[in-house]
Design a protein around this motif. Structure first.
Motif, PDB file in Angstrom:
ATOM      1  N   LEU A 199       0.744  -0.912  -0.110  1.00  0.00           N
ATOM      2  CA  LEU A 199       0.110  -0.106   0.023  1.00  0.00           C
ATOM      3  C   LEU A 199       0.840   1.405  -0.108  1.00  0.00           C
ATOM      4  O   LEU A 199       1.001   2.152  -1.096  1.00  0.00           O
ATOM      5  CB  LEU A 199      -0.895   0.027   1.369  1.00  0.00           C
ATOM      6  CG  LEU A 199      -2.042   1.044   1.155  1.00  0.00           C
ATOM      7  CD1 LEU A 199      -2.855   1.096  -0.200  1.00  0.00           C
ATOM      8  CD2 LEU A 199      -3.018   1.201   2.282  1.00  0.00           C
TER       9      LEU A 199
ATOM     10  N   GLY B 133      -3.310   0.625  -3.581  1.00  0.00           N
ATOM     11  CA  GLY B 133      -2.031  -0.165  -3.320  1.00  0.00           C
ATOM     12  C   GLY B 133      -1.834  -1.166  -4.516  1.00  0.00           C
ATOM     13  O   GLY B 133      -2.811  -1.317  -5.290  1.00  0.00           O
TER      14      GLY B 133
ATOM     15  N   SER C 124      -2.707  -5.290  -1.496  1.00  0.00           N
ATOM     16  CA  SER C 124      -3.340  -3.940  -0.866  1.00  0.00           C
ATOM     17  C   SER C 124      -4.356  -3.388  -1.625  1.00  0.00           C
ATOM     18  O   SER C 124      -4.951  -2.490  -1.344  1.00  0.00           O
ATOM     19  CB  SER C 124      -2.172  -3.108  -0.661  1.00  0.00           C
ATOM     20  OG  SER C 124      -1.333  -3.484   0.517  1.00  0.00           O
TER      21      SER C 124
END
Ligand code: NAD
Length: 502
Positions: free
Chosen positions: A424, A464, A468
């Protein structure tokens, strides 16, 4: 009267009506009980019940999706200037009720006033930013070829579902709902079952500010019934989801039969890498801020500290001193820096890592203990003597818990920072420009800050890589998600058409 007591008194005033009526679903501009009865919302501050919440199930989601579908054509076709005006009104109305939103959010989630009063205003800013983009949202491109004038335009995709988590729920909800509405979509919002208060305030504020009925609908309830139905509903054209990576995978499967477009903002185990040439005082401030603010319940928190071995001892010693100074307390006290963990379940999860760390051979250098038993309070915690293979370095703990891992070379730091399922955010501290360029180019993350903490810039892409998430929010990226591109080619008369049967 102390500010804390004044805040407690104000909150009681705001909550009185919810105690009386409970939190109802809001569908097509009407309050509706949930087909599944009610569940209770409790506060992590003292574990008391706040109020009943309507438990939406399939029937409620169906009614909300119908309302959103019925409201869609008029909202889509509303002149952009008018839509912009309504969304700007919503921003003003949020600002006017920011204190109420923040107090309710703190009581519901355990977040502190210190941060939630700003987060409520960020909610207003999300509406204002996207309201100002409305008039350009449909703008496409002109892509001429020798024989065709190729133009593109964008159309709102239709009614969309927004599913949000319990961490900073107001801010995150506005971040999804504002661009969806600005694009011309209508919305069914399913807030997290653990934090329903501010979602109720949002729909109420938006309607009072002029949002037509049915344009934003809120259905409370659990993920496995109300949430599931939303992801499967044929009238819902896309799902904007924020939550755990595991849930992201489940809802992708749930949406497959209706070919749902999905935007997933998921978990993180974000690295902050501190090289020995960095401004260490500033790095220390940022490291502390990015894991211990917002109770560490933050997707972009820097939960893995990679510290160069030449400065490890000095840096960790300063960290311990500062972490031990962090003020844990009542979230409505403006002096409090960390409030209680959101729920008993999450508290159990966070505190379980105190034993896991010891079993794995790490050292608890600060914290590692709970505070009292009135609510779900923990001391901010620092694990040292860790390595990147330990569970405390691999799993998202999502609390005020930092794992410190030493490195000696840039290559080693990069390898460990990237050795995670997540991608992320990342943070790099160095005064060597070439190294910063090299390192950020190779760090696997959707967002990276160099010599800074996470500073959200609304026109920039947020999202992300790896587990993520998929997709980006922010600026035009939000409209890419909530709108369909349409290509139209106008012949300029010169191109040759193949003649069949001539
Ligand atoms: P969660 O995945 O448990 O729940 C999120 C939402 O999904 C809730 O509203 C829940 O009811 C719903 N849900 C659960 N199962 C569902 C299903 N089968 N179908 C449809 N909906 C379902 O997440 P959480 O515990 O509430 O939030 C914490 C997580 O969110 C953390 O992993 C955190 O990193 C992540 N998060 C990510 C970002 C980001 O921007 N990437 C931002 C904030 C939070």
């Amino acid at each position: 009267m102390s500010v804390l007591n004044a805040n407690i008194e104000k909150l009681a005033g705001y909550l009185a009506r919810f105690k009386e009526t409970g939190i109802l679903n809001r569908i097509n501009g009407e309050d509706c009980a949930g087909a599944g009865g009610v569940f209770q919302s409790t506060t992590p501050v003292d574990k008391s019940v706040i109020c009943d919440v309507a438990r939406g199930t399939e029937a409620d989601v169906d009614a909300a999706a119908k309302a959103a579908a019925d409201a869609f054509p008029a909202w889509r076709d509303m002149p952009a200037a008018q839509r912009k005006k309504i969304l700007l009104n919503v921003a003003d109305a949020i600002e006017a009720r920011a204190e109420e939103i923040a107090l309710c959010e703190c009581w519901d989630t355990g977040q502190t006033m210190r941060f939630m009063s700003k987060a409520a205003l960020r909610g207003a800013e999300n509406f204002r930013f996207f309201a100002n983009q409305v008039t350009d949202a449909r703008n496409g491109q002109n892509l001429p070829s020798p024989t065709l004038m190729n133009v593109t335009t964008r159309k709102p995709i239709g009614p969309v579902g927004v599913i949000t988590p319990w961490n900073t729920p107001f801010m995150l909800s506005t971040w999804k709902i504002a661009p969806a509405l600005a694009a011309g979509c209508t919305v069914v919002h399913k807030p997290a079952e653990d934090s329903p208060l501010s979602a109720r305030l949002l729909v109420e504020i938006a309607e009072e500010a002029g949002l037509p009925k049915g344009v934003l609908n809120t259905v409370n309830g659990y993920g496995h019934d109300a949430g599931k139905r939303l992801t499967e509903h044929p009238a819902i054209k896309a799902i904007a989801f924020v939550g755990e990576s595991r849930t992201g995978s489940i809802i992708t499967k749930q949406g497959a039969d209706t070919l749902k477009r999905m935007h997933l903002e998921l978990g993180g185990k974000n690295p902050v890498v501190v090289f020995d040439d960095a401004d260490l005082d500033r790095a220390l401030d940022a490291v502390i801020f990015m894991i211990y603010s917002i109770n560490g319940e933050r997707c972009t928190s820097s939960s893995r500290l990679f510290i160069q071995d030449t400065i490890r001892e000095e840096f960790e010693a300063k960290l311990v001193e500062r972490v031990n100074n962090i003020k844990v307390g009542h979230p409505l006290d403006p002096a409090t820096e960390i409030g209680p963990i959101v729920t008993q379940e999450h508290f159990n999860k966070v505190t379980s890592y105190f034993d896991i760390a010891k079993e794995d051979g790490a050292t608890i250098a600060a914290g590692g203990v709970t505070v009292g038993d009135e609510g779900y309070f923990v001391r901010p915690t620092l694990f040292t003597g860790a390595n990147n293979d330990m569970r405390i370095a691999r799993e998202e703990i999502f609390g005020p818990v930092l794992t410190s891992i030493p490195f000696s070379t840039e290559e080693e730091a990069l390898e460990m920072a990237n050795d995670t399922q997540y991608g992320l955010a990342g943070y790099v501290w160095t005064n060597d420009l070439t190294r910063a360029l090299r390192f950020t180019d190779q760090l696997e993350a959707g967002m990276i800050w160099v010599n800074a903490e996470n500073v959200r810039h609304l026109p920039a892409p947020f999202g992300g890589v790896k587990s993520s998430g998929i997709g980006r929010d922010g600026g035009d990226w939000s409209f890419e998600f909530y709108m369909e591109q349409k290509h139209i080619g106008f012949a300029t008369g010169q191109h040759k058409i193949m003649r069949l049967g001539a």
